[in-house]
Write a protein that holds these residues in place. Sequence first.
Motif, mmCIF file in Angstrom:
data_model
loop_
_atom_site.group_PDB
_atom_site.id
_atom_site.type_symbol
_atom_site.label_atom_id
_atom_site.label_comp_id
_atom_site.label_asym_id
_atom_site.label_seq_id
_atom_site.Cartn_x
_atom_site.Cartn_y
_atom_site.Cartn_z
ATOM 1 N N CYS A 193 -1.371 0.676 6.945
ATOM 2 C CA CYS A 193 -0.283 1.031 6.030
ATOM 3 C C CYS A 193 0.924 1.517 6.826
ATOM 4 C CB CYS A 193 -0.732 2.147 5.081
ATOM 5 S SG CYS A 193 -1.979 1.631 3.890
ATOM 6 N N CYS A 239 0.836 -1.197 0.000
ATOM 7 C CA CYS A 239 0.000 0.000 0.000
ATOM 8 C C CYS A 239 0.869 1.246 0.000
ATOM 9 C CB CYS A 239 -0.895 -0.014 1.244
ATOM 10 S SG CYS A 239 -1.947 1.411 1.397
ATOM 11 N N CYS A 280 -1.884 6.106 2.275
ATOM 12 C CA CYS A 280 -3.105 5.372 1.946
ATOM 13 C C CYS A 280 -4.335 6.274 2.000
ATOM 14 C CB CYS A 280 -3.259 4.183 2.877
ATOM 15 S SG CYS A 280 -2.000 2.925 2.551
ATOM 16 N N HIS A 281 -4.502 7.014 3.096
ATOM 17 C CA HIS A 281 -5.675 7.873 3.230
ATOM 18 C C HIS A 281 -5.323 9.229 3.823
ATOM 19 C CE1 HIS A 281 -6.792 3.567 3.699
ATOM 20 N NE2 HIS A 281 -7.613 3.876 2.718
#
Length: 198
Positions: A130, A19, A156-157
């Motif tokens: 992640c 990721c 990732c976010h």
Amino acid sequence: MSDSPADSGKRTWLIASGCAGVVGAGFTAVPFVGSFLPSERARAAGAPVEADISELKPGEKMTVEWRGKPVWIVRRTPEQLASLPKLDSQMADPKSERKAYPVPEYANNEARSIKPEYLVVVGICSHLGCSPTDKFQTGAQPSLPDDWAGGFLCPCHGSTFDMAGRVYKNKPAPDNLEVPPHMYLSDTRLLIGEDKKA
Ligand code: FES
């Protein structure tokens, strides 16, 4: 046959590695999962891991494996340490009072560490696992605010963490990075995974 917790944890991190795409950047103290020797597999199962920090320079990070997870050791600069108190109001849990990853008593302080200079945290994001990337450079840059004080970015976010592994407010990650049990064997040797003297 079911996975042991250590195997499960290792797999989670491997998925997270894909990721993030950048795990292992920077100084690496031990081989990564793919090249584990038998003794290293034993360590991955839960044994404490020793880290030699004698070569770590201010502003550098090294990574060791503990229970199949990456543990970061960051030697913080005076400037990085000075930034921490100024960021309290931007942190979701500035004093690390949440209980998901209780901070060991000896690291329950502003720097979240035994010795302020050295941060020791598990490099896995508390959102979905992640591995965040180093963003030690301060100032404006892609995906970060113009007044960025240095820290870590989870690609990732978008969760962001300061140089003590504290998560910023209003990010997907609910908790600060975990401080694992650890202790100093000498000024230059750390033991990760154990915090009691024999
Ligand atoms: S896994 Fe880090 S922000 Fe989602």
